[in-house]
Write an enzyme that holds these catalytic residues in place. Structure first.
Site, short mmCIF file in Angstrom:
data_model
loop_
_atom_site.label_atom_id
_atom_site.label_comp_id
_atom_site.label_asym_id
_atom_site.label_seq_id
_atom_site.Cartn_x
_atom_site.Cartn_y
_atom_site.Cartn_z
CG ASP A 237 -2.78 5.02 0.23
OD1 ASP A 237 -2.75 6.24 -0.02
OD2 ASP A 237 -2.72 4.14 -0.64
CB VAL B 27 -0.97 0.05 1.21
CG1 VAL B 27 -2.02 -1.03 1.12
CG2 VAL B 27 -0.23 0.00 2.53
CB SER B 28 0.58 4.55 -1.58
OG SER B 28 0.66 4.02 -2.88
CE LYS B 29 7.39 5.09 3.48
NZ LYS B 29 8.71 5.65 3.56
#
Length: 196
Positions: free
Chosen positions: A17, A13-15
């Protein structure tokens, strides 16, 4: 009887998020992954530690499994680079959402098609760039930075230096340019004056 491949999951997952890897991890476990590398990082970055660790540990016959292609990379160029690394290790790749599996002939064909489209896109960009530069040359436009000084200012510099009213150094300070720039302007002006 051939041994079952060792399935290794990768969840990302993206930072920033508010998501977690939990849903991806559950899907990877349900798909048969015996180990999952979980990461919180942008998909546009190549230097993801968990991804590097995963790729470094791959053995012949392993299969990297992701929930979705964009979990591995958001850049097509990086995705293809990762696919090469996985293939070099003798491993396969599987994406659950897109149903891509490079351990099957159809899956390999699919990835080759993706690679072909990427190469086609790069060739089209190069072709458009070349055509644009050629057209610019035809129209008398040259690449590079715009000139700092317009035609009027260049004429004022040349006239002042040629007439002796000001030195090249004085004009350079006045117009905030280098002395070599002033010398070029004066030389261009003199050449233009010599033309019939």
């Amino acid at each position: 009887m051939t041994a079952e491949p060792y399935l290794i999951g990768y969840a990302r997952v993206s930072k920033g998020d508010d998501q977690s890897n939990a849903a991806q991890a559950r899907a990877l476990k349900a798909a048969g992954c015996r180990r999952t590398f979980e990461e919180t990082a942008s998909g546009g970055r190549w230097d993801r530690p968990k991804l590097q660790e995963l790729v470094g540990q791959l053995r012949d016959g392993d299969v990297v499994v992701v929930w979705k292609l964009d979990r591995l990379s958001r850049s097509l160029k990086d995705l293809l680079h990762l696919m090469e690394k996985i293939e070099e290790a003798g491993a396969g790749f599987r994406s659950l959402t897109e149903s891509i599996d490079t351990t099957t002939p159809a899956g390999r064909m699919m990835m080759q098609m993706v690679g072909s489209f990427a190469e086609f896109e790069r060739a089209m960009i190069r072709e458009r760039t070349s055509a644009g530069l050629a057209q610019a040359r035809i129209e008398g436009r040259v690449g590079g930075r715009r000139r700092k000084l317009d035609a009027k200012k260049r004429r004022e510099i040349a006239d002042s230096v040629i007439s002796g009213r000001k030195s090249g150094a004085e004009m350079a300070r006045l117009y905030d340019v280098s002395e070599p720039t002033v010398s070029r302007i004066v030389a261009e002006h003199r050449r233009a004056g010599e033309k019939p």
